[in-house]
Design an enzyme around this catalytic site. Structure first.
Site, short mmCIF file in Angstrom:
data_model
loop_
_atom_site.label_atom_id
_atom_site.label_comp_id
_atom_site.label_asym_id
_atom_site.label_seq_id
_atom_site.Cartn_x
_atom_site.Cartn_y
_atom_site.Cartn_z
N CYS A 87 1.14 -1.11 -0.22
CA CYS A 87 -0.40 -0.01 -0.19
C CYS A 87 1.19 1.27 -0.21
CB CYS A 87 -0.81 -0.20 1.37
SG CYS A 87 0.20 0.00 2.87
N HIS A 122 -2.51 1.13 7.06
CA HIS A 122 -2.89 1.30 5.57
C HIS A 122 -3.07 2.51 5.34
CE1 HIS A 122 -4.89 0.06 1.53
NE2 HIS A 122 -5.81 0.47 1.91
N ASP A 137 -7.74 4.64 -2.94
CA ASP A 137 -7.32 2.92 -2.43
C ASP A 137 -6.21 2.06 -3.80
OD1 ASP A 137 -6.67 1.98 -0.35
OD2 ASP A 137 -8.68 1.44 0.22
#
Length: 286
Positions: A87, A122, A137
Site C-alpha cells: 500500500c 493501511h 485506494d
C-alpha cells in the site's frame, strides 16, 4: 516554556513527498494512460489504469530486501520494472502523480478489519474535486478498482463487487457486500499524515512477526469480475458471479504463477524467493 502554535493536523509540504522524483511520462506509459486535467472522470480512469497495470505484491518484504518507501526506490521498482508493491508504495506513487497533474490530495491512514484488533497501518488517499472528497485506494490488494466518493452511504460497484462507505463521527468505514450483510474492510479518519508516519508503519508491516506481510508471500490482482490472490502457497480465484476456485501452488510452478499475476522477477530474485517459498510450504506440511 515551549509554545506550540502549529495545529497537530498541519499537512506536510508538497516537497516533503518528493513528487518531482516521479517521471510522469514514464509512469503514464507504465499504466498506458494519457495526460489529463483534474476531474472526477479523470481520477477514476487513472485509478483503474493503475490497479490494472501494477500488481500488489510483497516479494521484497518476504526476502528481507525491501529498499524502503522513498520515492526513488518506489519509482525504480513500480515504474521502471514490471514489479508491484504494497500500500505505501502504491499510494505514495499515486499521490505524487496526482499532484503533478494538478489534483489536490491528502494522504491518510486506515485500520484494516476495524472490527478486529489490528493496527492502523493501511495507506490511502483523499482527492478533493468539485466540492467532494474521493477516497482513492490503489494499494488495497484485490478489492478497489475505482475511487469512492466520501459521502455517507455511497455505494460503488468495484469490478463486480458492491462496496459501501459510511460515516460514524470522525470515521469513514469501507464495507463489502457479502451474503449476510456488509463486511467491514477498513476505517479511516480525515487527519493528514506525514512521511514519518508511513516510515513507522512500513517498518512495522515489513518486519514485525505479527504482520501478515512479513511471514508469507502475498500477490493480488483485480480486473473486472475477477479477483486473483496468492497468499502463501494458496491461489484463490474469485469471480463476481460467486464462483471461487482454490488450489495449492507447487514450488516448481512459482515463477509461472507470478508471471501470470504480472510480477516479473530476476533469476536471482526468483531463486531466493523459491527457497523461502519451499521452506514455508515444508513447514506448513509438517
Amino acid at each position: 516554556m515551549v509554545v506550540m502554535n502549529a495545529p497537530l493536523s498541519t499537512p506536510a509540504r508538497t516537497d516533503d513527498w518528493h513528487i518531482d522524483d516521479v517521471d510522469l511520462d514514464a509512469y503514464l506509459a507504465r499504466i498506458d494512460h494519457p495526460v489529463l486535467t483534474p476531474s472526477v472522470d479523470g481520477l477514476t480512469s487513472l485509478h483503474q489504469a493503475h490497479v490494472r497495470a501494477i500488481p500488489f505484491e510483497n516479494v521484497d518484504v518476504v526476502l528481507g530486501t525491501h529498499a524502503g518507501i522513498g520515492m526513488p526506490a518506489i519509482t525504480a521498482k513500480l515504474v521502471d520494472r514490471a514489479r508491484g508493491g504494497y500500500c505505501y508504495e502504491h499510494s505514495l506513487l499515486f499521490a505524487a502523480v496526482l499532484e503533478r497533474l494538478g489534483f489536490r490530495v491528502t494522504r491518510r491512514m486506515a485500520r484494516v478489519q476495524p472490527h478486529k484488533s489490528g493496527p492502523r497501518t493501511h495507506m490511502l488517499l483523499s482527492v478533493h474535486l468539485d466540492g467532494v472528497d474521493h477516497q482513492a485506494d490503489v494499494g488495497f490488494g484485490a478489492y478497489m478498482l475505482s475511487p469512492m466518493p466520501l459521502v455517507d452511504g455511497a455505494v460503488v460497484d468495484q469490478a463486480g463487487w458492491t462496496h459501501r462507505i459510511t460515516r460514524d463521527g470522525p470515521l469513514w468505514t469501507l464495507a463489502k457486500r457479502v451474503e449476510d450483510g456488509w463486511e467491514p474492510m477498513h476505517s479511516s479518519d480525515e487527519l493528514p499524515n506525514r512521511p514519518a508516519d508511513y516510515e513507522v508503519a512500513h517498518h512495522y508491516v515489513s518486519t514485525h512477526p505479527h504482520s501478515p506481510f512479513s511471514r508469507k508471500l502475498v500477490v493480488m490482482r483485480l480486473a473486472e469480475g475477477l479477483s486473483r490472490q496468492l497468499v502463501g502457497d494458496e491461489l484463490t480465484v474469485e469471480h463476481a458471479d460467486g464462483r471461487v476456485e482454490r488450489r495449492k501452488v507447487e514450488p516448481s510452478e512459482l515463477g509461472t504463477v507470478l508471471r501470470e499475476l504480472d510480477v516479473e522477477l530476476t533469476d536471482d530474485e526468483l531463486a531466493a524467493l523459491g527457497v523461502v517459498f519451499e521452506s514455508a510450504v515444508g513447514t506448513q506440511s509438517r
